[in-house]
Every structure is written in C-alpha cells, then in structure tokens.
Design a protein around this motif. Sequence first.
Motif, PDB file in Angstrom:
ATOM      1  N   PHE A  96       0.831  -1.200   0.000  1.00 30.56           N
ATOM      2  CA  PHE A  96       0.000   0.000   0.000  1.00 30.56           C
ATOM      3  C   PHE A  96       0.872   1.259   0.000  1.00 30.56           C
ATOM      4  N   LEU A  97       1.889   1.280   0.872  1.00 27.11           N
ATOM      5  CA  LEU A  97       2.760   2.452   0.962  1.00 27.11           C
ATOM      6  C   LEU A  97       3.531   2.688  -0.334  1.00 27.11           C
ATOM      7  N   VAL A  98       4.039   1.616  -0.940  1.00 26.42           N
ATOM      8  CA  VAL A  98       4.764   1.753  -2.206  1.00 26.42           C
ATOM      9  C   VAL A  98       3.820   2.266  -3.293  1.00 26.42           C
ATOM     10  N   LEU A  99       2.630   1.706  -3.344  1.00 24.70           N
ATOM     11  CA  LEU A  99       1.661   2.061  -4.384  1.00 24.70           C
ATOM     12  C   LEU A  99       1.264   3.534  -4.303  1.00 24.70           C
ATOM     13  N   PHE A 100       1.003   4.030  -3.106  1.00 24.62           N
ATOM     14  CA  PHE A 100       0.475   5.379  -2.966  1.00 24.62           C
ATOM     15  C   PHE A 100       1.503   6.439  -2.559  1.00 24.62           C
ATOM     16  N   PHE A 101       2.611   6.023  -1.956  1.00 22.87           N
ATOM     17  CA  PHE A 101       3.568   7.009  -1.464  1.00 22.87           C
ATOM     18  C   PHE A 101       4.997   6.782  -1.952  1.00 22.87           C
ATOM     19  N   GLY A 102       5.240   5.668  -2.628  1.00 18.03           N
ATOM     20  CA  GLY A 102       6.596   5.343  -3.058  1.00 18.03           C
ATOM     21  C   GLY A 102       7.138   6.340  -4.066  1.00 18.03           C
ATOM     22  N   LYS A 103       8.370   6.727  -3.872  1.00 14.24           N
ATOM     23  CA  LYS A 103       9.025   7.668  -4.779  1.00 14.24           C
ATOM     24  C   LYS A 103      10.352   7.091  -5.282  1.00 14.24           C
ATOM     25  N   GLY A 104      10.596   5.828  -4.977  1.00 14.24           N
ATOM     26  CA  GLY A 104      11.845   5.190  -5.374  1.00 14.24           C
ATOM     27  C   GLY A 104      11.755   4.611  -6.770  1.00 14.24           C
ATOM     28  N   HIS A 105      12.619   3.663  -7.021  1.00 14.16           N
ATOM     29  CA  HIS A 105      12.702   3.039  -8.347  1.00 14.16           C
ATOM     30  C   HIS A 105      12.662   1.527  -8.178  1.00 14.16           C
ATOM     31  N   ILE A 106      11.503   0.997  -7.837  1.00 16.10           N
ATOM     32  CA  ILE A 106      11.381  -0.443  -7.571  1.00 16.10           C
ATOM     33  C   ILE A 106      11.703  -1.267  -8.810  1.00 16.10           C
ATOM     34  N   THR A 107      11.564  -0.683  -9.968  1.00 14.35           N
ATOM     35  CA  THR A 107      11.877  -1.420 -11.192  1.00 14.35           C
ATOM     36  C   THR A 107      13.380  -1.687 -11.325  1.00 14.35           C
ATOM     37  N   ASP A 108      14.200  -0.966 -10.554  1.00 16.62           N
ATOM     38  CA  ASP A 108      15.645  -1.211 -10.559  1.00 16.62           C
ATOM     39  C   ASP A 108      16.026  -2.419  -9.697  1.00 16.62           C
ATOM     40  N   LEU A 109      15.035  -3.065  -9.108  1.00 17.68           N
ATOM     41  CA  LEU A 109      15.275  -4.219  -8.242  1.00 17.68           C
ATOM     42  C   LEU A 109      16.148  -5.268  -8.928  1.00 17.68           C
ATOM     43  N   PHE A 110      15.948  -5.472 -10.204  1.00 21.97           N
ATOM     44  CA  PHE A 110      16.672  -6.521 -10.912  1.00 21.97           C
ATOM     45  C   PHE A 110      18.108  -6.133 -11.252  1.00 21.97           C
ATOM     46  N   GLN A 111      18.483  -4.898 -10.948  1.00 19.14           N
ATOM     47  CA  GLN A 111      19.833  -4.428 -11.214  1.00 19.14           C
ATOM     48  C   GLN A 111      20.723  -4.469  -9.969  1.00 19.14           C
ATOM     49  N   VAL A 112      20.127  -4.672  -8.784  1.00 17.11           N
ATOM     50  CA  VAL A 112      20.918  -4.643  -7.546  1.00 17.11           C
ATOM     51  C   VAL A 112      21.694  -5.949  -7.384  1.00 17.11           C
ATOM     52  N   PRO A 113      22.809  -5.910  -6.660  1.00 20.54           N
ATOM     53  CA  PRO A 113      23.524  -7.165  -6.376  1.00 20.54           C
ATOM     54  C   PRO A 113      22.606  -8.132  -5.622  1.00 20.54           C
ATOM     55  N   LYS A 114      22.703  -9.385  -5.953  1.00 21.18           N
ATOM     56  CA  LYS A 114      21.795 -10.387  -5.367  1.00 21.18           C
ATOM     57  C   LYS A 114      21.895 -10.452  -3.849  1.00 21.18           C
ATOM     58  N   TRP A 115      23.073 -10.161  -3.270  1.00 16.34           N
ATOM     59  CA  TRP A 115      23.200 -10.211  -1.813  1.00 16.34           C
ATOM     60  C   TRP A 115      22.340  -9.156  -1.136  1.00 16.34           C
ATOM     61  N   ASN A 116      21.941  -8.103  -1.871  1.00 13.41           N
ATOM     62  CA  ASN A 116      21.050  -7.090  -1.304  1.00 13.41           C
ATOM     63  C   ASN A 116      19.678  -7.656  -0.966  1.00 13.41           C
ATOM     64  N   LEU A 117      19.340  -8.783  -1.539  1.00 12.45           N
ATOM     65  CA  LEU A 117      18.033  -9.392  -1.305  1.00 12.45           C
ATOM     66  C   LEU A 117      18.004 -10.263  -0.054  1.00 12.45           C
ATOM     67  N   LEU A 118      19.140 -10.464   0.599  1.00 11.30           N
ATOM     68  CA  LEU A 118      19.197 -11.292   1.805  1.00 11.30           C
ATOM     69  C   LEU A 118      18.496 -10.656   3.004  1.00 11.30           C
ATOM     70  N   GLY A 119      18.264  -9.349   2.955  1.00  7.93           N
ATOM     71  CA  GLY A 119      17.619  -8.659   4.067  1.00  7.93           C
ATOM     72  C   GLY A 119      16.266  -9.257   4.424  1.00  7.93           C
ATOM     73  N   GLY A 120      15.475  -9.588   3.429  1.00  4.92           N
ATOM     74  CA  GLY A 120      14.166 -10.195   3.683  1.00  4.92           C
ATOM     75  C   GLY A 120      14.294 -11.548   4.361  1.00  4.92           C
ATOM     76  N   PHE A 121      15.242 -12.354   3.899  1.00  6.48           N
ATOM     77  CA  PHE A 121      15.491 -13.656   4.522  1.00  6.48           C
ATOM     78  C   PHE A 121      15.915 -13.480   5.976  1.00  6.48           C
ATOM     79  N   LEU A 122      16.862 -12.556   6.208  1.00  3.98           N
ATOM     80  CA  LEU A 122      17.357 -12.341   7.568  1.00  3.98           C
ATOM     81  C   LEU A 122      16.257 -11.808   8.480  1.00  3.98           C
ATOM     82  N   GLY A 123      15.413 -10.923   7.964  1.00  7.72           N
ATOM     83  CA  GLY A 123      14.285 -10.420   8.745  1.00  7.72           C
ATOM     84  C   GLY A 123      13.311 -11.523   9.102  1.00  7.72           C
ATOM     85  N   ALA A 124      13.048 -12.406   8.147  1.00  5.75           N
ATOM     86  CA  ALA A 124      12.139 -13.527   8.408  1.00  5.75           C
ATOM     87  C   ALA A 124      12.711 -14.449   9.481  1.00  5.75           C
ATOM     88  N   MET A 125      14.008 -14.687   9.444  1.00  2.00           N
ATOM     89  CA  MET A 125      14.630 -15.532  10.460  1.00  2.00           C
ATOM     90  C   MET A 125      14.575 -14.848  11.833  1.00  2.00           C
TER      91      MET A 125
END
Length: 146
Positions: free
Chosen positions: A49-78
């Motif tokens: 909801f926040l991304v949809l209505f208030f996001g000002k970033g570049h979520i489409t650049d997600l596929f350009q970030v280093p893959k290790w940047n995606l570990l945050g979600g895993f670590l948060g879940a743990m």
Amino acid sequence: MKWIYIFLAILGGMMIGIQSPINGSLGKKIGAVEGAFVSFFVGTMVLAFLVLFFGKGHITDLFQVPKWNLLGGFLGAMFVTFTIISVPKVGVAVTLLAGIIGQMAISVIIDHFGLFGMPKNRIDINRLIGIGLMLTALFFLYRGSE
C-alpha cells in the motif's frame, strides 16, 4: 537534526518490543513458522500500500541490484521466527536484549572491517566494554526471570 533519526530508531525499537509479544502469542496459537508467515504477510500488504500510494523510489531497478542485497528479507524472516520461538520460553525482555546483543556484536564486526560497503569504525575497548555490560545485563535479566 540527526536526533530525529535517533528518535526514529528508538521508536522502531519500541515497535519491535510491542511486536515480539504479539507475534509470540500468535506463534503459540498457530505455530512459529506460521506466525512469522502471517506477520510478514500483513507487513507485506502494508508496504505494498505504501509503495503504491507514497513510493518515490525506483522499484523497477530491483533486478539491477547485487543479489546479496536481497538477503535482508530472509534475515528479517529468520529474526521474526526466532523471536516468536524464544519469547514464550524466556520472555520478551530476555529475548529482545539477547537479540540486541547479537545485533551489536555483528555490527561492531561489520564496522571494524567495513563490510557491505559501510565506513570502517575500528573495534576499541569502549565498544567491547559496552557489549560486555550488555552481556552482564542479559545475565541478570535472565536470572531474574527464572
């Protein structure tokens, strides 16, 4: 002006303090992994909801970030899962202080070596004493809860 960020960090810590017993109770009722799933699902919906209505970033650049940047979600879940498991067994204060000690221990290592692109900040006696005092506090909190 940087005090606002310290205030936000304190507020975030308070939210974790409230979230932990809520998630612990949920986990006792539906299971630890299931409770973590529900917690992250609700969080995902809020963030969508926040991304949809208030996001000002570049979520489409997600596929350009280093893959290790995606570990945050895993670590948060743990983190949430381990907290859900621990809170009913040792209590909120002991669980959260132990988690904070873990955060501080790894953060001084990250700072010392400048890992993940962070600026270097050497381990010194003051940081070691600080962690030692936190371990002492954990000992007394745990002993007081037996």
